[in-house]
Design an enzyme around this catalytic site. Sequence first.
Site, PDB file in Angstrom:
ATOM      1  N   HIS A 432      44.217  11.083  62.798  1.00  0.00           N
ATOM      2  CA  HIS A 432      43.475   9.949  63.346  1.00  0.00           C
ATOM      3  C   HIS A 432      43.656   8.739  62.433  1.00  0.00           C
ATOM      4  CE1 HIS A 432      39.263   8.016  64.069  1.00  0.00           C
ATOM      5  NE2 HIS A 432      40.212   7.360  64.696  1.00  0.00           N
ATOM      6  N   VAL A 443      43.489   8.035  56.836  1.00  0.00           N
ATOM      7  CA  VAL A 443      43.880   8.866  57.979  1.00  0.00           C
ATOM      8  C   VAL A 443      42.983  10.104  57.962  1.00  0.00           C
ATOM      9  CG1 VAL A 443      45.679  10.217  59.101  1.00  0.00           C
ATOM     10  CG2 VAL A 443      46.284   8.086  57.923  1.00  0.00           C
ATOM     11  N   GLU A 444      42.302  10.359  59.075  1.00  0.00           N
ATOM     12  CA  GLU A 444      41.426  11.520  59.208  1.00  0.00           C
ATOM     13  C   GLU A 444      42.247  12.658  59.812  1.00  0.00           C
ATOM     14  OE1 GLU A 444      36.933  12.337  60.931  1.00  0.00           O
ATOM     15  OE2 GLU A 444      38.259  10.982  62.036  1.00  0.00           O
ATOM     16  N   ILE A 445      42.444  13.725  59.031  1.00  0.00           N
ATOM     17  CA  ILE A 445      43.205  14.881  59.499  1.00  0.00           C
ATOM     18  C   ILE A 445      42.231  15.890  60.092  1.00  0.00           C
ATOM     19  CG2 ILE A 445      44.761  16.746  58.827  1.00  0.00           C
ATOM     20  CD1 ILE A 445      45.732  15.043  56.533  1.00  0.00           C
ATOM     21  N   THR A 481      34.514  10.595  61.371  1.00  0.00           N
ATOM     22  CA  THR A 481      34.403   9.138  61.284  1.00  0.00           C
ATOM     23  C   THR A 481      33.867   8.512  62.572  1.00  0.00           C
ATOM     24  OG1 THR A 481      36.749   8.933  61.863  1.00  0.00           O
ATOM     25  CG2 THR A 481      36.202   8.952  59.521  1.00  0.00           C
TER      26      THR A 481
END
Length: 703
Positions: A432, A443-445, A481
């Site tokens: 993300h 970056v949201e993994i 998030t």
Amino acid sequence: MDLAGKPMNVIDAEMATALAGLVEALESDASITGLILASGKKDFFAGADVDHLWSIDTAEQAFEESMHFKSWLRRLEQAGKPVVAAIHGRCLGGGLEIALACHHRIVLDDGKARLGLPEVKLGLLPGGGGTQRMPRLVGMQQALQWMGEGTEVRAAQALSSGLVHALAKTPEQMLAQARAWIAANPKPQQPWDAPKFRYPGGDSRSPAVAQLLAIAPSMASAKSWGNYPALTHIMSSVFEGGLVDFDNALAIESRYFAACVVSPESRNLIGTLWYQLNAIKKGASRPAGPAPSKVKKLGILGAGMMGAGIAYVSAKAGIEVVLLDTTQANADKGKAHSQGLLDKAVKKGGRTPEQRDAMLARITPTTDYAALKDCQLVIEAVFEDRAIKAEVTKLAEAQLSPKAVFASNTSTLPITGLAKASERPANFIGLHFFSPVDKMPLVEIIVGEQTSDETLAKGFDFVRQIGQTPIVVNDSRGFYTSRVFATYVMEGLAMLKEGVHPRSIEVAGLQAGMPMPPLALQDEVSLSLGVHVADQTRKDMAAEGQPYEAHPGESVLRQLCEIGRVGKKAGQGFYDWPAEGDKGDKRLWPGLKTMFPPAAEQPAQHEMIERLLYAQANEAARCLEEGVLRSVADGNVGSILGWGFAPFFGGALQFINTVGPAHFVARSRELAAAHGKRFKPAKLVVELAKKGERLEEGGPAPA
């Protein structure tokens, strides 16, 4: 200078002892005619040893150590022999303060030099004479701007401003210049030690500077809302230092430095944005088993703003990119986004035309899925619709090798559900990104139920490869998030519905330390998108047999969407937005007062601020409690870098530590009684309060 066992030179006990020994030799050894300070590392000097700063318990200790450091810098510049700083690469913080105490500064002009005093970013001020020497070299106005913003200056600007004296093209030339200057200046004196010294542009008594210092605090407050005491302390140190002699000015600086070191704001900033952030970058959230990997060829499905942004940062990192869309025109437009960014960089001198062209050559716009062959990773960045995502997943996987990873850039749809369209769910993951991709570092993994450790490791390595910061979360609706960010804007909408004046809501958001107020932020992300997400969530929960409970703010979104006020893109939402190209300012829509009449009695500003902060922190705690968050560090770093949660609190979870879990629980219960059960404190925090414990905090790794 080449500190053993560390990648960069820092001012620790070993370095301080060595430098103090140099000063003593300079003073006592008649055979030494001068000194050149250079670095054996890739950079000149990084600054202070943060581990040591973290260990300081009292203001008295901070003051004494600051004064001790400056005492040998004064001896260095008053030893009667020339001292030259030969600077290459980064020269920051305490490293620049050492260089400023040298009589002559030469910078290697190879494009890599950066000079600055960035201590404000960790809630500190320069404690080694920086607030006194820099203004006496470049003037108060320039110094205040650089120190207040933590600016890192390039070589040419450092020279033109007077911060340094000369540039050199090669290391050999730099050393030759240094030796020549020493030979020509056997008895140098610092400008501030000369009897007739005058500040460039005037000191604190001059009318021009007095005018600057009269408005500077209000300008700083307009940006920081009083949440960053280091800013005020920097201004005070510069102003008061400009009224007295140099040595007394150094003592003034140390007092303000001490106040910063022991402040909760500095502790929070260092704990999260130094310790926790560095731990994440070093792989704290990455599975230890899989070998490191690199992506050579990347596929991106969807050339809209997100896809185009991912293509840009990936090509910038040297990766070959296939940018695929439904039409060639759309794909070409996505590549044009990179062209525009690179043209600006060339115009500003940050890139050469050759570098721009080489980067653009790495991006291949296409409509042909066969072009995805040999991609190690494909990222889907199409519209938030399950059917569309499922279709492109199948089309892409048909071209990929069995070991290739498929990632979705979804911001809300659960990864486990999207992975059902995949023939190999173990290779399916969420990546993300945040918009604009080239400016947002996070970056949201997202790890689905069947995502393998090897896939997670590959995703993590890719994020680091392109220079972004990864946090790792487990799959759930909204992930971390989007889920917590939503509580901020929705609480602002709930207040509007209750009759709180919209201007008061917006000011409360800024006073809370958020980068944008809630109503303006909702306009930016789109009201219609908020309604779409709510509708999708309602359907998903109904399919799962779960009840859906609408947030009080949801009806506000629907009311405005019904009359066509859907956000910034339409030019109208909570605000009336100026047309593209129009330089006018946005204005709150006057009709809000008619649609949501302000109540006769308005809440206190501090209560609105609390509602906005507690809503986010409580939801973050629930994410940790439910296992969506895998670590406190991911929660704190993700909240600051992802949606801008007040950095001086150290992140959404550190906010709970700052106010204290017991106080957080008590106040949450009061807010729940007044405004609804969404404020009911997370069980995790209730348990911490009972035990007198706190959430894990950032700090040095155990020895």
